[in-house]
Design a protein around this motif. Structure first.
Motif, PDB file in Angstrom:
ATOM      1  N   THR A 268      -3.623   8.502   8.487  1.00 45.69           N
ATOM      2  CA  THR A 268      -4.375   7.271   8.240  1.00 45.69           C
ATOM      3  C   THR A 268      -3.749   6.492   7.075  1.00 45.69           C
ATOM      4  O   THR A 268      -3.730   5.264   7.083  1.00 45.69           O
ATOM      5  CB  THR A 268      -5.841   7.577   7.912  1.00 45.69           C
ATOM      6  N   GLY A 269      -3.241   7.232   6.088  1.00 46.63           N
ATOM      7  CA  GLY A 269      -2.578   6.580   4.973  1.00 46.63           C
ATOM      8  C   GLY A 269      -1.274   5.934   5.386  1.00 46.63           C
ATOM      9  O   GLY A 269      -0.955   4.814   4.953  1.00 46.63           O
TER      10      GLY A 269
ATOM     11  N   GLY B 100       0.010   4.486   0.861  1.00 44.18           N
ATOM     12  CA  GLY B 100      -0.242   5.466   1.922  1.00 44.18           C
ATOM     13  C   GLY B 100      -0.944   6.701   1.411  1.00 44.18           C
ATOM     14  O   GLY B 100      -1.679   7.362   2.148  1.00 44.18           O
ATOM     15  N   ALA B 101      -0.747   7.036   0.142  1.00 44.77           N
ATOM     16  CA  ALA B 101      -1.449   8.142  -0.521  1.00 44.77           C
ATOM     17  C   ALA B 101      -1.315   7.929  -2.020  1.00 44.77           C
ATOM     18  O   ALA B 101      -0.278   7.482  -2.496  1.00 44.77           O
ATOM     19  CB  ALA B 101      -0.861   9.492  -0.126  1.00 44.77           C
ATOM     20  N   GLU B 102      -2.370   8.207  -2.749  1.00 41.84           N
ATOM     21  CA  GLU B 102      -2.353   8.065  -4.209  1.00 41.84           C
ATOM     22  C   GLU B 102      -2.934   9.336  -4.830  1.00 41.84           C
ATOM     23  O   GLU B 102      -4.120   9.601  -4.669  1.00 41.84           O
ATOM     24  CB  GLU B 102      -3.175   6.846  -4.637  1.00 41.84           C
TER      25      GLU B 102
ATOM     26  N   ALA C 157       0.858  -1.180   0.000  1.00 45.88           N
ATOM     27  CA  ALA C 157       0.000   0.000   0.000  1.00 45.88           C
ATOM     28  C   ALA C 157       0.894   1.230   0.000  1.00 45.88           C
ATOM     29  O   ALA C 157       1.923   1.261   0.677  1.00 45.88           O
ATOM     30  CB  ALA C 157      -0.917   0.006   1.217  1.00 45.88           C
TER      31      ALA C 157
ATOM     32  N   TYR D 249       5.826   5.614   2.187  1.00 44.65           N
ATOM     33  CA  TYR D 249       6.003   4.293   1.575  1.00 44.65           C
ATOM     34  C   TYR D 249       7.412   3.777   1.840  1.00 44.65           C
ATOM     35  O   TYR D 249       7.606   2.614   2.214  1.00 44.65           O
ATOM     36  CB  TYR D 249       5.738   4.397   0.075  1.00 44.65           C
TER      37      TYR D 249
ATOM     38  N   ARG E  94      -2.041   2.774   7.147  1.00 45.26           N
ATOM     39  CA  ARG E  94      -2.421   1.729   6.200  1.00 45.26           C
ATOM     40  C   ARG E  94      -1.182   1.121   5.542  1.00 45.26           C
ATOM     41  O   ARG E  94      -1.084  -0.107   5.412  1.00 45.26           O
ATOM     42  CB  ARG E  94      -3.352   2.314   5.129  1.00 45.26           C
TER      43      ARG E  94
END
Length: 231
Positions: free
Chosen positions: A102-103, A89-91, A87, A152, A106
């Motif tokens: 929260t990202g 964390g942000a996209e 994951a 990441y 995750r």
């Protein structure tokens, strides 16, 4: 037949590695969150004539991890565990100042906590294998400071450190953290959608992983592109 578990196997590196291993006679348990894409991948892998079990689910769920290991046990055990599910964390990726916590949580949960949880679940079977192997798919962002890759990269650095410690604690296993290099994958495209050149095709990176499995060097950190190049 040897048995492997591969997470994040519906596309990209996970699918390419699964197809290559099946071509070498491996029976496989494949995981991904997307059921449709995973079914398609499993059908392609099964064309090689080996046994393939596809279990859609989230690796952060303990019950799903237990089901993956149980499926491998039914096939004969666990000789290889590949932690490939990731994951961001942000996209797309953002600077640390804007990274949602929260990202980050995750990314850590998927890339680190779930990976360790799956190792813990599979460890008795890995220990029982004559060639028990764990591959943690890392990243150059774990070792280098790239703008926007902080969250990441931190998660992958943690994963690689877990792999290093696991190798010390479990000397009977081979534990490799493998940096696949830049690849043209959906994950990379989601991370940096403005980039036109995303890297190598996953299938071009896979020979590096196969070389590790064939030669079984000492546990440690390896770069797939260097392995492909014969270094």
């Amino acid at each position: 037949m040897p048995v492997g578990i591969i997470t994040g196997a519906s596309k990209g590196l996970g699918r390419a590695l699964a197809e290559a291993l099946a071509g070498l006679g491996w029976d496989l348990v494949l995981d991904a969150r997307g059921a449709g894409a995973l079914r398609e991948a499993a059908a392609a892998v099964a064309l090689h004539g080996t046994r393939v079990v596809a279990l859609p689910g989230d690796v952060t769920d303990a019950g799903h991890r237990a089901a993956l290991v149980a499926a491998a046990r039914e096939l004969g055990g666990v000789d290889l565990l590949v932690s490939n599910a990731s994951a961001l964390g942000a996209e797309p990726l953002v600077r640390l100042a804007e990274l949602p916590l929260t990202g980050l949580r995750r990314a850590l949960e998927v890339n680190v906590t779930a990976a360790l949880g799956l190792v813990q679940e599979a460890l008795p079977l890995l220990r029982a294998s004559a060639a028990g192997t764990v591959i943690a798919v890392g990243s150059d962002a774990a070792a280098e400071a790239y703008e926007t890759w902080g969250g990441y990269g931190a998660s992958k650095a943690a994963l690689e450190q877990l792999a290093a410690v696991l190798a010390v604690e479990e000397p009977g296993l081979r534990v490799w953290a493998v940096d696949p290099g830049d690849m043209a994958t959906d994950l990379h495209a989601a991370a940096v959608p403005e980039e036109e050149e995303l890297g190598a095709a996953p299938a071009d990176v896979v020979p590096g992983f196969l070389r590790l499995l064939a030669e079984r060097p000492a546990s440690g950190r390896y770069a797939a592109p260097a392995l492909v190049a014969g270094r």
